[in-house]
Design a protein around this motif. Structure first.
Motif, PDB file in Angstrom:
ATOM      1  N   ALA A 106       0.842  -1.198   0.000  1.00  0.00           N
ATOM      2  CA  ALA A 106       0.000   0.000   0.000  1.00  0.00           C
ATOM      3  C   ALA A 106       0.879   1.250   0.000  1.00  0.00           C
ATOM      4  O   ALA A 106       0.600   2.218  -0.725  1.00  0.00           O
ATOM      5  N   GLY A 107       1.950   1.217   0.780  1.00  0.00           N
ATOM      6  CA  GLY A 107       2.885   2.338   0.807  1.00  0.00           C
ATOM      7  C   GLY A 107       3.534   2.575  -0.549  1.00  0.00           C
ATOM      8  O   GLY A 107       3.728   3.723  -0.971  1.00  0.00           O
ATOM      9  N   LEU A 108       3.836   1.509  -1.260  1.00  0.00           N
ATOM     10  CA  LEU A 108       4.427   1.652  -2.590  1.00  0.00           C
ATOM     11  C   LEU A 108       3.438   2.289  -3.564  1.00  0.00           C
ATOM     12  O   LEU A 108       3.825   3.120  -4.398  1.00  0.00           O
ATOM     13  N   ARG A 109       2.175   1.926  -3.452  1.00  0.00           N
ATOM     14  CA  ARG A 109       1.164   2.542  -4.322  1.00  0.00           C
ATOM     15  C   ARG A 109       1.049   4.039  -4.022  1.00  0.00           C
ATOM     16  O   ARG A 109       0.964   4.865  -4.940  1.00  0.00           O
ATOM     17  N   VAL A 110       1.055   4.389  -2.747  1.00  0.00           N
ATOM     18  CA  VAL A 110       0.985   5.800  -2.360  1.00  0.00           C
ATOM     19  C   VAL A 110       2.220   6.537  -2.862  1.00  0.00           C
ATOM     20  O   VAL A 110       2.119   7.630  -3.445  1.00  0.00           O
ATOM     21  N   LEU A 111       3.388   5.951  -2.663  1.00  0.00           N
ATOM     22  CA  LEU A 111       4.632   6.582  -3.075  1.00  0.00           C
ATOM     23  C   LEU A 111       4.671   6.790  -4.584  1.00  0.00           C
ATOM     24  O   LEU A 111       5.046   7.859  -5.066  1.00  0.00           O
ATOM     25  N   ALA A 121       8.661   4.031  -7.740  1.00  0.00           N
ATOM     26  CA  ALA A 121       8.755   4.160  -6.278  1.00  0.00           C
ATOM     27  C   ALA A 121      10.213   4.069  -5.838  1.00  0.00           C
ATOM     28  O   ALA A 121      10.644   4.816  -4.947  1.00  0.00           O
ATOM     29  N   LEU A 122      10.989   3.178  -6.453  1.00  0.00           N
ATOM     30  CA  LEU A 122      12.415   3.075  -6.104  1.00  0.00           C
ATOM     31  C   LEU A 122      13.150   4.361  -6.463  1.00  0.00           C
ATOM     32  O   LEU A 122      13.992   4.837  -5.693  1.00  0.00           O
ATOM     33  N   LEU A 168      15.753   9.343  -4.506  1.00  0.00           N
ATOM     34  CA  LEU A 168      15.784  10.806  -4.425  1.00  0.00           C
ATOM     35  C   LEU A 168      15.565  11.279  -2.994  1.00  0.00           C
ATOM     36  O   LEU A 168      16.256  12.183  -2.512  1.00  0.00           O
ATOM     37  N   GLU A 169      14.599  10.671  -2.318  1.00  0.00           N
ATOM     38  CA  GLU A 169      14.325  11.046  -0.927  1.00  0.00           C
ATOM     39  C   GLU A 169      15.528  10.730  -0.034  1.00  0.00           C
ATOM     40  O   GLU A 169      15.829  11.478   0.899  1.00  0.00           O
ATOM     41  N   ALA A 170      16.221   9.637  -0.311  1.00  0.00           N
ATOM     42  CA  ALA A 170      17.393   9.263   0.484  1.00  0.00           C
ATOM     43  C   ALA A 170      18.511  10.301   0.369  1.00  0.00           C
ATOM     44  O   ALA A 170      19.323  10.438   1.292  1.00  0.00           O
TER      45      ALA A 170
END
Length: 194
Positions: free
Chosen positions: A14-19, A105-106, A111-113
């Motif tokens: 679910a988190g991957l879909r949101v991301l 998502a990856l 980018l967020e990292a």
């Protein structure tokens, strides 16, 4: 309290879909709960911090990208050669473009990292472990080249995926031909099993 691994995986999915849909800024524990259809607070019980959630998403991406054992067995029956390496790389591109939301998502996570040191450590560990496993597989399979060539292939395929799954340069080249050229040029002169 023991954590349910199936629920953890479902929350990560679910988190991957949101991301993939909303980017890192739209990813919250509450958004994951809503996407998963679970009570508010469930995601935060499984992933205590935002970095833990983001790191778990990185691990889940690689779980979902795991290759099919039957395909690997079929490829492993062939003699090591540049053509075999080309087919392995084609299979990587096929798996990662078949599930574009995971690859996007990856990219978002990477980018967020760059902005979050704790996530960089967690995601970096996952990425480096994957690279080491790729090198070990490559060497054990007797494929042309070694650690350096595997790194070059990672860099090149990451760029290809970025172009295929985001705003493209639209150069007009067939991705399959690009993969064949990448492998051929990056392993030119490398003995098989180096």
């Amino acid at each position: 309290m023991a954590r349910n691994p199936e629920r953890r995986a479902a929350l990560a999915d679910a988190g991957l879909r949101v991301l993939a849909a909303n980017g890192a800024r739209g990813l919250t524990h509450r958004a994951v709960d809503a996407e998963a259809g679970v009570p508010v607070g469930t995601a935060s019980n499984y992933f205590r911090s935002r970095d833990a959630l983001l790191g778990a998403l990185g691990e889940r991406i690689f779980e979902r990208f795991a290759p099919d054992d039957a395909v690997l067995a079929e490829l492993a029956d062939r003699e090591p050669s540049p053509a075999l390496l080309t087919d392995y790389v084609r299979y990587v591109v096929e798996r990662t473009t078949r599930q574009p939301e995971l690859t996007r998502a990856l990219i978002e996570l990477r980018l967020e990292a760059a902005r979050r040191p704790d996530l960089a450590r967690i995601l970096g560990d996952t990425l480096r472990r994957g690279y080491r496993e790729d090198v070990a597989f490559h060497v054990a399979a007797g494929l042309p080249g070694g650690a350096f060539e595997v790194a070059l292939l990672h860099y090149a395929v990451d760029g290809l995926l970025l172009d295929l799954l985001t705003t493209s340069i639209d150069a007009g080249f067939d991705p399959d031909e690009v993969v064949a050229a990448l492998v051929s040029r990056l392993t030119a002169g490398c003995p098989t099993g180096a």
